[in-house]
Design a protein around this motif. Sequence first.
Motif, mmCIF file in Angstrom:
data_model
loop_
_atom_site.group_PDB
_atom_site.id
_atom_site.type_symbol
_atom_site.label_atom_id
_atom_site.label_comp_id
_atom_site.label_asym_id
_atom_site.label_seq_id
_atom_site.Cartn_x
_atom_site.Cartn_y
_atom_site.Cartn_z
ATOM 1 N N ASN A 146 0.848 -1.195 0.000
ATOM 2 C CA ASN A 146 0.000 0.000 0.000
ATOM 3 C C ASN A 146 0.881 1.241 0.000
ATOM 4 O OD1 ASN A 146 -2.126 -1.749 0.369
ATOM 5 N ND2 ASN A 146 -2.683 -1.005 2.396
ATOM 6 N N PHE A 147 0.341 2.332 -0.514
ATOM 7 C CA PHE A 147 1.032 3.615 -0.482
ATOM 8 C C PHE A 147 -0.019 4.715 -0.465
ATOM 9 C CE2 PHE A 147 0.732 2.130 -4.840
ATOM 10 C CZ PHE A 147 0.262 3.228 -5.537
ATOM 11 N N THR A 148 0.416 5.938 -0.234
ATOM 12 C CA THR A 148 -0.541 7.042 -0.139
ATOM 13 C C THR A 148 -0.354 8.034 -1.282
ATOM 14 O OG1 THR A 148 0.889 8.302 1.342
ATOM 15 C CG2 THR A 148 -0.757 6.876 2.376
ATOM 16 N N LEU A 149 -1.488 8.565 -1.713
ATOM 17 C CA LEU A 149 -1.526 9.607 -2.726
ATOM 18 C C LEU A 149 -2.448 10.713 -2.250
ATOM 19 C CD1 LEU A 149 -1.941 7.537 -6.031
ATOM 20 C CD2 LEU A 149 0.166 8.531 -5.114
ATOM 21 N N ARG A 150 -2.385 11.840 -2.929
ATOM 22 C CA ARG A 150 -3.326 12.934 -2.707
ATOM 23 C C ARG A 150 -3.480 13.672 -4.016
ATOM 24 N NH1 ARG A 150 -1.723 17.166 1.518
ATOM 25 N NH2 ARG A 150 -1.900 15.258 2.646
ATOM 26 N N LEU A 151 -4.584 14.376 -4.150
ATOM 27 C CA LEU A 151 -4.824 15.228 -5.308
ATOM 28 C C LEU A 151 -4.496 16.645 -4.889
ATOM 29 C CD1 LEU A 151 -8.199 13.595 -6.351
ATOM 30 C CD2 LEU A 151 -5.933 13.175 -7.336
ATOM 31 N N ALA A 152 -3.656 17.318 -5.678
ATOM 32 C CA ALA A 152 -3.243 18.681 -5.334
ATOM 33 C C ALA A 152 -2.788 19.384 -6.600
ATOM 34 C CB ALA A 152 -2.120 18.667 -4.303
ATOM 35 N N GLY A 153 -3.350 20.557 -6.838
ATOM 36 C CA GLY A 153 -2.991 21.311 -8.025
ATOM 37 C C GLY A 153 -3.671 20.749 -9.245
ATOM 38 N N ASP B 42 -6.886 15.778 0.918
ATOM 39 C CA ASP B 42 -6.328 14.866 1.918
ATOM 40 C C ASP B 42 -5.723 13.649 1.224
ATOM 41 O OD1 ASP B 42 -7.173 16.494 3.995
ATOM 42 O OD2 ASP B 42 -9.082 15.438 4.232
ATOM 43 N N SER B 43 -4.761 13.046 1.877
ATOM 44 C CA SER B 43 -4.164 11.836 1.313
ATOM 45 C C SER B 43 -5.081 10.644 1.546
ATOM 46 C CB SER B 43 -2.781 11.592 1.909
ATOM 47 O OG SER B 43 -2.865 11.386 3.287
ATOM 48 N N TRP B 44 -4.910 9.638 0.728
ATOM 49 C CA TRP B 44 -5.637 8.389 0.879
ATOM 50 C C TRP B 44 -4.685 7.237 0.606
ATOM 51 C CZ3 TRP B 44 -5.854 10.620 -3.977
ATOM 52 C CH2 TRP B 44 -5.710 9.778 -5.064
#
Length: 179
Positions: A77-84, A150-152
């Motif tokens: 598993n790893f984390t991502l976020r939406l930004a920009g 936010d990250s998920w």
Amino acid sequence: MGRCAVRWRPGGSRVVLTRLFVAVFPPSSAVEPLKSCLPSGAELTRPSKWHVTLVFLGEVPPDEVAAVLDDVPVASNFTLRLAGGGRFGSAAWAAVRGDLPALGRLRADVRNALTAAGFPSDDRPYRPHLTVTYRGDPAIGGALAGYVGDSWTVDEFALVDSHDGEYETLRTWPLDSSG
């Protein structure tokens, strides 16, 4: 009703082909805040279709692709976020941030397995993004510019059929939550 692509195998057997892609779908907890920051009345793609493409395959037999994906090494598993955000022509997209090396490794593992099995994919540099509209709307670009979601946790990837503008998740593969 759309056309049904068919490939004939040597010896005469018929294989039905569908337009497939492999993707990561953000949870609603990442999608809803993004949708809320965009201008009301904007012509968006349906948020239920928002995804980060790993590999686009086109018209290929789904069962054969799924069998190849069964053998992709299990990633953590790893984390991502939406930004920009940004644009490709008239399309506006949310940028993907977070553990991009892990996303890149997952994409490479999927792509390498599919390529080795004879399923060619796009070889342009990978720029992960989430398309929110195909309409040229400057207000969307402005809203995306300052957006930070936010990250998920990415805990699976999916094989998706795109048919007549609708998406159907054919199967998912979990990532390792212990890593």
